[in-house]
Design an enzyme around this catalytic site. Structure first.
Site, PDB file in Angstrom:
ATOM      1  N   LYS A 232       0.867  -1.185   0.000  1.00 16.92           N
ATOM      2  CA  LYS A 232       0.000   0.000   0.000  1.00 16.92           C
ATOM      3  C   LYS A 232       0.897   1.226   0.000  1.00 16.92           C
ATOM      4  O   LYS A 232       2.039   1.160   0.455  1.00 16.92           O
ATOM      5  CB  LYS A 232      -0.878   0.012   1.256  1.00 16.92           C
ATOM      6  CG  LYS A 232      -2.131   0.841   1.129  1.00 16.92           C
ATOM      7  CD  LYS A 232      -3.240   0.089   0.436  1.00 16.92           C
ATOM      8  CE  LYS A 232      -4.381   0.996   0.039  1.00 16.92           C
ATOM      9  NZ  LYS A 232      -5.516   0.243  -0.500  1.00 16.92           N
TER      10      LYS A 232
ATOM     11  N   ASP B 193      -6.730   4.282  -5.190  1.00 15.75           N
ATOM     12  CA  ASP B 193      -7.511   4.134  -3.949  1.00 15.75           C
ATOM     13  C   ASP B 193      -8.088   5.516  -3.673  1.00 15.75           C
ATOM     14  O   ASP B 193      -8.230   6.326  -4.610  1.00 15.75           O
ATOM     15  CB  ASP B 193      -6.622   3.640  -2.796  1.00 15.75           C
ATOM     16  CG  ASP B 193      -7.454   3.032  -1.654  1.00 15.75           C
ATOM     17  OD1 ASP B 193      -7.762   1.854  -1.714  1.00 15.75           O
ATOM     18  OD2 ASP B 193      -7.816   3.769  -0.710  1.00 15.75           O
TER      19      ASP B 193
HETATM   20  P1  NDP Z   1     -12.742   7.881  -3.535  1.00 16.48           P
HETATM   21  O1  NDP Z   1     -11.673   8.853  -3.248  1.00 16.48           O
HETATM   22  O2  NDP Z   1     -13.200   7.683  -4.930  1.00 16.48           O
HETATM   23  O3  NDP Z   1     -14.026   8.194  -2.648  1.00 16.48           O
HETATM   24  C1  NDP Z   1     -13.954   8.239  -1.253  1.00 16.48           C
HETATM   25  C2  NDP Z   1     -15.295   8.726  -0.754  1.00 16.48           C
HETATM   26  O4  NDP Z   1     -15.333   8.614   0.669  1.00 16.48           O
HETATM   27  C3  NDP Z   1     -15.565  10.167  -1.076  1.00 16.48           C
HETATM   28  O5  NDP Z   1     -16.937  10.367  -1.197  1.00 16.48           O
HETATM   29  C4  NDP Z   1     -15.022  10.873   0.165  1.00 16.48           C
HETATM   30  O6  NDP Z   1     -15.567  12.150   0.392  1.00 16.48           O
HETATM   31  C5  NDP Z   1     -15.468   9.919   1.239  1.00 16.48           C
HETATM   32  N1  NDP Z   1     -14.582  10.069   2.384  1.00 16.48           N
HETATM   33  C6  NDP Z   1     -13.234   9.940   2.410  1.00 16.48           C
HETATM   34  N2  NDP Z   1     -12.769  10.163   3.633  1.00 16.48           N
HETATM   35  C7  NDP Z   1     -13.854  10.426   4.395  1.00 16.48           C
HETATM   36  C8  NDP Z   1     -14.032  10.738   5.755  1.00 16.48           C
HETATM   37  N3  NDP Z   1     -12.980  10.813   6.581  1.00 16.48           N
HETATM   38  N4  NDP Z   1     -15.288  10.931   6.195  1.00 16.48           N
HETATM   39  C9  NDP Z   1     -16.358  10.839   5.357  1.00 16.48           C
HETATM   40  N5  NDP Z   1     -16.236  10.558   4.057  1.00 16.48           N
HETATM   41  C10 NDP Z   1     -15.004  10.356   3.585  1.00 16.48           C
HETATM   42  O7  NDP Z   1     -12.218   6.480  -2.905  1.00 16.48           O
HETATM   43  P2  NDP Z   1     -12.722   5.028  -3.198  1.00 16.48           P
HETATM   44  O8  NDP Z   1     -14.168   5.019  -3.492  1.00 16.48           O
HETATM   45  O9  NDP Z   1     -11.780   4.400  -4.142  1.00 16.48           O
HETATM   46  O10 NDP Z   1     -12.442   4.325  -1.779  1.00 16.48           O
HETATM   47  C11 NDP Z   1     -13.433   4.250  -0.759  1.00 16.48           C
HETATM   48  C12 NDP Z   1     -13.030   3.175   0.252  1.00 16.48           C
HETATM   49  O11 NDP Z   1     -12.915   1.912  -0.411  1.00 16.48           O
HETATM   50  C13 NDP Z   1     -11.694   3.388   0.954  1.00 16.48           C
HETATM   51  O12 NDP Z   1     -11.758   2.853   2.251  1.00 16.48           O
HETATM   52  C14 NDP Z   1     -10.742   2.550   0.106  1.00 16.48           C
HETATM   53  O13 NDP Z   1      -9.580   2.175   0.824  1.00 16.48           O
HETATM   54  C15 NDP Z   1     -11.635   1.346  -0.176  1.00 16.48           C
HETATM   55  N6  NDP Z   1     -11.262   0.525  -1.314  1.00 16.48           N
HETATM   56  C16 NDP Z   1     -11.157   1.064  -2.564  1.00 16.48           C
HETATM   57  C17 NDP Z   1     -10.814   0.256  -3.625  1.00 16.48           C
HETATM   58  C18 NDP Z   1     -10.802   0.760  -5.033  1.00 16.48           C
HETATM   59  O14 NDP Z   1     -10.697  -0.063  -5.932  1.00 16.48           O
HETATM   60  N7  NDP Z   1     -10.938   2.049  -5.280  1.00 16.48           N
HETATM   61  C19 NDP Z   1     -10.486  -1.158  -3.427  1.00 16.48           C
HETATM   62  C20 NDP Z   1     -10.732  -1.653  -2.088  1.00 16.48           C
HETATM   63  C21 NDP Z   1     -11.076  -0.810  -1.079  1.00 16.48           C
HETATM   64  P3  NDP Z   1     -14.706  13.481   0.048  1.00 16.48           P
HETATM   65  O15 NDP Z   1     -14.835  13.632  -1.432  1.00 16.48           O
HETATM   66  O16 NDP Z   1     -15.374  14.553   0.818  1.00 16.48           O
HETATM   67  O17 NDP Z   1     -13.302  13.218   0.502  1.00 16.48           O
END
Ligand code: NDP
Length: 453
Positions: free
Chosen positions: A126, A166
């Site tokens: 990571k 991510d």
């Molecule tokens: P994105 O950056 O595309 O989206 C993240 C989302 O979560 C945004 O809406 C963001 O809001 C919100 N968010 C982030 N931090 C916070 C917080 N502290 N409180 C509230 N909302 C928050 O990321 P992903 O969709 O790719 O990832 C989402 C989750 O999935 C993470 O935990 C990631 O590790 C996990 N994941 C992702 C994978 C992938 O393929 N992308 C694979 C496996 C797991 P804002 O825009 O306001 O920051």
């Protein structure tokens, strides 16, 4: 807590102070593995878990870059190369101001088990940076990505370490990172996944984590002879994972009523259908706006801003049967877990990594709901990344249906592994034990085969 876990955790905390997320992730796995250590003292004697906990390599580096105004910015970059027993390091890059060693080590640790569960030959890693891409121009993002890759390139490679996206790292960032890698190395290889379709990417990669988490929920429901059809679902986040979770739930006849970002959440009782999801995708991926803009277009929906005085998230209080936390770590605490149960939720499929606290998990397990931990439920993303690596090696892209079918089969396989292993170790229906033990055994056996290195 067994003596084995107590002693191990005391050592982990002493050796890795101020890393609460890492401690949390290790403790959860160690609890499950105490069942294995009782039956298989050979793993304990070989100190396999103690070795897995220590990253093979931790790289930390300066990322200095000049913005559009000529100002010099300094960020910190990291890559945690956690374990390569079953394949090259594989895991995402995360750009977010909260990024630190504790968060990346917890994610890299989780990734080892998750990747093993996919059945594909991938080790765990990571990385990322405390850089905040939110609201930055494309030029700033490009400059940062180029500077980040100017150091990272010497540590990665298609047979060594293959990063992906991510939080904060989507198609745009992967493009800039790949461009710089190619320039520095003078070679076109599958060194990153999540690439654009016309330069080595795989169909279904953007969809994979969200789709996979919904496939996993469907498999869990199937154990009770139920489907997602007609079920009301709570989804958090509004990024990559959340968006494709909504898309797949809609396709399978469910109704999604919530989405969020770090400022607040929307509740749409009528459901976020395909047309509304298109609006969200444009809002988030093109215009890079905030979720509250949804209610300007869809007037019946309600927006609730984050209230830092509350010790729970009101999103998890709405009536529903299924929940798909898809934003970030520790977004469901014990109170939220209780609220979810009171609102009728009995299926939780984690799109995000470790979105539920230790206390929250205990509540789900005690109530014996269908609880799919992130390690298993969100493994679809890295699984399709693995398929992207295969296609890159063969220089042969697969059609959409082929990748989607493979994804579905992999999620089914992960579900079966969790079920079988949790049965074998006397905790039927406990997907946490199933995922932790299932992921561990393959890595542990490979490490023993390869000697003490
Ligand atoms: P994105 O950056 O595309 O989206 C993240 C989302 O979560 C945004 O809406 C963001 O809001 C919100 N968010 C982030 N931090 C916070 C917080 N502290 N409180 C509230 N909302 C928050 O990321 P992903 O969709 O790719 O990832 C989402 C989750 O999935 C993470 O935990 C990631 O590790 C996990 N994941 C992702 C994978 C992938 O393929 N992308 C694979 C496996 C797991 P804002 O825009 O306001 O920051």
């Amino acid at each position: 807590m067994s003596d084995y876990v107590k002693n191990l955790m005391a050592e982990v905390k002493a050796k890795n102070p101020s890393q609460p997320e890492f401690h949390q992730a290790v403790e959860e796995v160690a609890e499950s593995l105490s069942l294995v250590m009782e039956r298989h003292p050979e793993y304990r004697a070989a100190k396999v878990l103690e070795r897995i906990i220590e990253p093979e390599r931790v790289i930390s580096f300066r990322v200095a870059w000049v913005d559009d105004q000529g100002e010099i910015n300094i960020n910190r970059g990291y890559r945690i190369e956690m374990n390569s027993a079953i394949g090259p390091y594989k895991g995402g890059l995360m750009f977010h101001p909260s990024v630190n060693l504790s968060i990346l080590k917890f994610l890299a640790f989780e990734q080892v088990f998750k990747n093993s569960l996919t059945t594909l030959p991938m080790g765990g890693g990571k990385g990322g940076s405390d850089f905040d891409p939110k609201g930055k121009s494309d030029l700033k993002i490009m400059r940062f990505c180029q500077s980040f890759m100017s150091e990272l390139f010497r540590h990665i490679g298609p047979d060594t370490d293959v990063p992906a996206g991510d939080i904060g790292v989507g198609g745009r960032e992967i493009g800039y990172l790949f461009g710089q890698y190619k320039k520095l190395r003078n070679e076109f290889t599958g060194v990153l996944t999540g690439k654009g379709l016309n330069w080595g990417g795989s169909l279904i990669r953007p969809e994979a984590t969200g789709y996979g988490s919904v496939y996993f929920a469907s498999e869990m429901l199937n154990t009770r002879r139920q489907t997602l059809e007609g079920k009301t679902c709570l989804v958090s986040g509004s990024g990559n994972v959340a968006q494709y979770t909504v898309e797949k739930i809609n396709q399978l006849g469910g109704k999604v009523v919530t989405l969020s970002d770090s400022n607040g959440y929307i509740y749409d009782e009528e459901g976020i259908n395909a047309e509304k999801l298109n609006f969200i995708m444009d809002l988030k991926n093109v215009r890079r706006g905030r979720i509250k803009e949804y209610i300007e277009k869809y007037k019946n929906a309600v927006y609730t801003p984050v209230d830092s005085k509350l010790d729970y998230n009101p999103l998890w209080k709405h009536k529903a049967q299924c929940a798909f936390p898809s934003a970030t770590q520790n977004e469901i605490n014990a109170k939220d877990a209780g609220n979810l149960l009171s609102s009728g939720v009995y299926v939780v499929s984690e799109g995000a990594n470790m979105p539920t606290t230790t206390e929250g998990i205990k509540i789900f397990l005690d109530e014996k709901i269908l609880y799919g931990p992130g390690k298993a439920a969100n493994a679809g993303g890295v699984a399709v990344s693995g398929l992207e690596m295969s296609q890159n090696s063969m220089r042969l892209p697969w059609i959409r249906d082929e990748v989607d079918n493979r994804l579905r089969m992999i999620m089914k396989e992960i579900h079966n592994t969790c079920m079988q292993i949790s049965d074998r170790f006397g905790t039927p229906g406990n997907y946490v034990n199933g995922a932790n033990i299932g992921g561990f055994l393959k890595v542990a056996d490979a490490m023993i085969d390869q000697g003490v290195v």
